[in-house]
Write an enzyme that holds these catalytic residues in place. Structure first.
Site, PDB file in Angstrom:
ATOM      1  N   LYS A   1       0.691  -1.274   0.107  1.00  0.00           N
ATOM      2  CA  LYS A   1       0.063  -0.106  -0.031  1.00  0.00           C
ATOM      3  C   LYS A   1       0.794   1.244   0.086  1.00  0.00           C
ATOM      4  O   LYS A   1       0.606   2.201   1.006  1.00  0.00           O
ATOM      5  CB  LYS A   1      -0.928   0.119   1.165  1.00  0.00           C
ATOM      6  CG  LYS A   1      -1.729  -1.108   1.295  1.00  0.00           C
ATOM      7  CD  LYS A   1      -2.761  -1.133   2.400  1.00  0.00           C
ATOM      8  CE  LYS A   1      -3.690  -2.381   2.481  1.00  0.00           C
ATOM      9  NZ  LYS A   1      -3.089  -3.755   2.784  1.00  0.00           N
TER      10      LYS A   1
ATOM     11  N   ASP B   1       3.046   7.916  -0.340  1.00  0.00           N
ATOM     12  CA  ASP B   1       4.051   9.054   0.117  1.00  0.00           C
ATOM     13  C   ASP B   1       3.758   9.976  -1.232  1.00  0.00           C
ATOM     14  O   ASP B   1       3.030   9.956  -2.009  1.00  0.00           O
ATOM     15  CB  ASP B   1       5.448   8.354   0.087  1.00  0.00           C
ATOM     16  CG  ASP B   1       6.268   9.013   1.115  1.00  0.00           C
ATOM     17  OD1 ASP B   1       6.255  10.327   0.835  1.00  0.00           O
ATOM     18  OD2 ASP B   1       6.794   8.256   1.974  1.00  0.00           O
ATOM     19  N   ILE B   2       4.941  10.834  -1.078  1.00  0.00           N
ATOM     20  CA  ILE B   2       4.945  11.874  -2.304  1.00  0.00           C
ATOM     21  C   ILE B   2       5.211  11.080  -3.442  1.00  0.00           C
ATOM     22  O   ILE B   2       5.931   9.925  -3.515  1.00  0.00           O
ATOM     23  CB  ILE B   2       6.081  12.916  -1.889  1.00  0.00           C
ATOM     24  CG1 ILE B   2       7.253  12.426  -1.770  1.00  0.00           C
ATOM     25  CG2 ILE B   2       5.607  13.753  -0.742  1.00  0.00           C
ATOM     26  CD1 ILE B   2       8.739  13.365  -1.818  1.00  0.00           C
TER      27      ILE B   2
ATOM     28  N   THR C   1       8.981   9.629  -4.029  1.00  0.00           N
ATOM     29  CA  THR C   1       9.442   8.626  -3.036  1.00  0.00           C
ATOM     30  C   THR C   1       8.745   7.006  -3.765  1.00  0.00           C
ATOM     31  O   THR C   1       9.051   6.043  -3.737  1.00  0.00           O
ATOM     32  CB  THR C   1       8.836   8.834  -1.629  1.00  0.00           C
ATOM     33  OG1 THR C   1       9.702   9.942  -1.594  1.00  0.00           O
ATOM     34  CG2 THR C   1       9.294   7.614  -0.744  1.00  0.00           C
TER      35      THR C   1
ATOM     36  N   THR D   1     -11.365  -2.710   3.738  1.00  0.00           N
ATOM     37  CA  THR D   1     -12.364  -3.381   4.202  1.00  0.00           C
ATOM     38  C   THR D   1     -12.770  -3.280   5.691  1.00  0.00           C
ATOM     39  O   THR D   1     -13.782  -3.669   6.038  1.00  0.00           O
ATOM     40  CB  THR D   1     -12.234  -4.801   3.917  1.00  0.00           C
ATOM     41  OG1 THR D   1     -11.280  -5.422   4.553  1.00  0.00           O
ATOM     42  CG2 THR D   1     -12.344  -5.185   2.450  1.00  0.00           C
TER      43      THR D   1
ATOM     44  N   GLY E   1      -7.616 -14.952   3.591  1.00  0.00           N
ATOM     45  CA  GLY E   1      -6.453 -14.890   4.576  1.00  0.00           C
ATOM     46  C   GLY E   1      -6.989 -16.218   5.491  1.00  0.00           C
ATOM     47  O   GLY E   1      -6.930 -17.415   5.252  1.00  0.00           O
TER      48      GLY E   1
END
EC number: 4.1.1.23
Length: 228
Positions: free
Chosen positions: A62, A65-66, A69, A116, A207
């Site tokens: 996920k 950042d800028i 980066t 979620t 999962g």
């Protein structure tokens, strides 16, 4: 992998992850998702070992950042030869565009929309918006599509909304998958594999329903059967 089912390897270390995967026959390697817990514990070697053993890998970090980066991070991660990588759509259009440019088509980029685990009330309070979750996911998907990403991550409940506004080859990957007798855990917006398929999901992330099952292989096969 037309309709992949990724098993989320939410384990604390490499040993427990491979102890789990060894329950599957060598000719039936599932696609796997490596998230923050396992990647931060083991680093790139977990990806390298999975790839050496022939697993297709979805790296779920996920990135948020800028733009500079995130682009640099994407370029670094290309060396790991994963098939999918997540960025966060809340980073904005420019950040997503930078990630797409850095990926150079060598990896499928998936933009996370709303987690979620978040409820409508929590989203409104945290993000200071009057939008519904559906409206927010639709807007973030439109930005992701404009940026050129390959797909989005949303709850299965929003998959149909995404399907209506994106091309057929746009990936709609949905976590929040449970079987009827499973506990919800910390996820709120969930459904079954069959319902996710009906809603238009093109891939699932599963999962605990598999990893905590007494017979993971049987559960995995059941989910594949429901989703195909």
């Amino acid at each position: 992998m037309n309709k992949p089912v990724f098993i989320a390897l939410d384990f604390p270390n490499l040993k427990t992850a491979f102890d789990f995967l060894n329950k599957f026959p060598s000719h039936e390697k599932p696609a796997v998702k490596v998230g923050m817990e396992l990647f931060y514990a083991e680093g790139p070697k977990i990806i390298q070992q999975l790839r050496q053993k022939g697993y297709k890998v979805f790296l779920d970090l996920k990135l948020y950042d800028i733009p500079h980066t995130v682009a640099a991070a994407v370029r670094s991660l290309l060396a790991l030869d994963v098939q999918y990588l997540t960025i966060h759509s809340l980073g904005g259009l420019k950040m997503m565009e930078a990630a797409v440019d850095a990926a150079e088509g060598k990896i499928k980029l998936l933009a996370v929309t709303q987690l979620t685990s978040i409820s409508a009330n929590e989203m409104r309070g945290t993000q200071l918006t009057s939008a519904t979750i559906e409206q927010s996911v639709k807007h973030l998907t439109q930005l992701a599509l404009l940026a050129g990403v390959d797909g989005t991550i949303s709850s299965p409940l929003e998959a149909n909304i995404i399907k209506q506004i994106t091309p057929d080859d746009f990936l709609k990957i949905t976590p929040g998958i449970r079987l009827f007798n499973d506990q919800n855990g910390d996820q709120i917006r969930i459904t079954t594999p069959k319902k996710a398929k009906e809603f238009g999901a093109s891939g699932l992330v599963v999962g605990r329903s598999i990893t905590q099952a007494a017979d993971p292989l049987s559960v995995y096969r059941k989910i594949l059967e429901e989703f195909e």
